[in-house]
Design a protein around this motif. Structure first.
Motif, PDB file in Angstrom:
ATOM      1  N   GLY A  20       0.846  -1.198   0.000  1.00  0.00           N
ATOM      2  CA  GLY A  20       0.000   0.000   0.000  1.00  0.00           C
ATOM      3  C   GLY A  20       0.877   1.242   0.000  1.00  0.00           C
ATOM      4  O   GLY A  20       1.875   1.295  -0.702  1.00  0.00           O
ATOM      5  N   GLU A  21       0.506   2.245   0.789  1.00  0.00           N
ATOM      6  CA  GLU A  21       1.368   3.423   0.948  1.00  0.00           C
ATOM      7  C   GLU A  21       2.161   3.334   2.243  1.00  0.00           C
ATOM      8  O   GLU A  21       2.761   4.304   2.683  1.00  0.00           O
ATOM      9  N   TYR A  22       2.182   2.135   2.856  1.00  0.00           N
ATOM     10  CA  TYR A  22       2.854   1.964   4.137  1.00  0.00           C
ATOM     11  C   TYR A  22       4.357   1.726   3.991  1.00  0.00           C
ATOM     12  O   TYR A  22       5.149   2.185   4.810  1.00  0.00           O
ATOM     13  N   PHE A  23       4.755   0.980   2.969  1.00  0.00           N
ATOM     14  CA  PHE A  23       6.176   0.646   2.812  1.00  0.00           C
ATOM     15  C   PHE A  23       6.575   0.776   1.358  1.00  0.00           C
ATOM     16  O   PHE A  23       5.939   0.205   0.470  1.00  0.00           O
ATOM     17  N   GLY A  24       7.650   1.550   1.128  1.00  0.00           N
ATOM     18  CA  GLY A  24       8.129   1.745  -0.232  1.00  0.00           C
ATOM     19  C   GLY A  24       9.640   1.785  -0.306  1.00  0.00           C
ATOM     20  O   GLY A  24      10.330   2.006   0.697  1.00  0.00           O
ATOM     21  N   VAL A  25      10.152   1.554  -1.511  1.00  0.00           N
ATOM     22  CA  VAL A  25      11.596   1.631  -1.778  1.00  0.00           C
ATOM     23  C   VAL A  25      11.812   2.678  -2.864  1.00  0.00           C
ATOM     24  O   VAL A  25      10.900   2.977  -3.650  1.00  0.00           O
TER      25      VAL A  25
END
Length: 194
Positions: free
Chosen positions: A104-109
């Motif tokens: 989702g928008e919780y974890f990104g790289v």
């Protein structure tokens, strides 16, 4: 119309900056261990700045332009004469990162280039004067961030595309020391998203 419907979120961020020899786990863990053992003395800098995360409609991709004020120093010992010097760094960093949300928008790289604008420093270190410091450099950053409600927890590595040599000359003895001050930093930080 697609660009107009892109969602932008803004945040303020603050990071600890830990110099490291490279991005390998061995060097990163060694740098963090040294920082912990010395309670951060002479090895931890910081940066503070503003970030914008622009989500691209219909995808999990985003663009993240940022601007930071960064300060850190590299202590080094020249092996032939056993002379210890400190290379102070004050600069404005402008990363333009491209990323992907994985959960989702919780974890990104993310990853991308960073423009490094060096600010004028005090060029004296004990009896040594610093010469030939470039005012601009180009590096790269890669990292990840976790967002919980409005709180952002992040970590990133910064490396250099080219070498940055600094030249120190002792005004008493004429001793000349050349030092490679290319940035290799680990940033660990917190942010608040509006």
């Amino acid at each position: 119309a697609g660009i107009c419907s892109a969602q932008a979120k803004f945040s303020i961020k603050a990071n600890l900056a830990v110099p490291t020899a490279s991005s390998t786990w061995k060097d990163v863990s060694s740098s963090l261990g040294t920082t912990y053992d010395e309670s951060g003395k002479n090895s931890v800098g910081y940066n503070v700045g503003l970030s914008s995360k622009i989500s691209l409609p219909g995808t999990s991709f985003f663009v993240m332009p940022e601007i930071y004020y960064t300060e850190f120093k590299n202590n080094f010992t020249e092996s032939k004469t056993n002379t210890t010097l400190s290379a102070n760094n004050k600069r404005v960093d402008v990363p333009v990162l491209v990323g992907m949300d994985l959960v989702g928008e919780y974890f990104g790289v993310y990853a991308g280039p960073v423009a490094l604008f060096k600010l004028k420093n005090n060029k004296w270190y004990n009896d040594f004067e610093e010469f030939n410091t470039k005012k601009f450099a180009l590096g790269y950053q890669l990292g990840a961030q976790l967002t919980i409600k409005n709180l952002i927890v992040s970590g990133r590595y910064e490396g250099a595309f080219n070498r940055e040599e600094r030249n120190f000359i002792n005004q008493q003895t004429g001793q000349d020391i050349v030092y490679d001050n290319s940035p290799s930093l680990l940033f660990l930080g917190l942010g608040y998203q509006f």
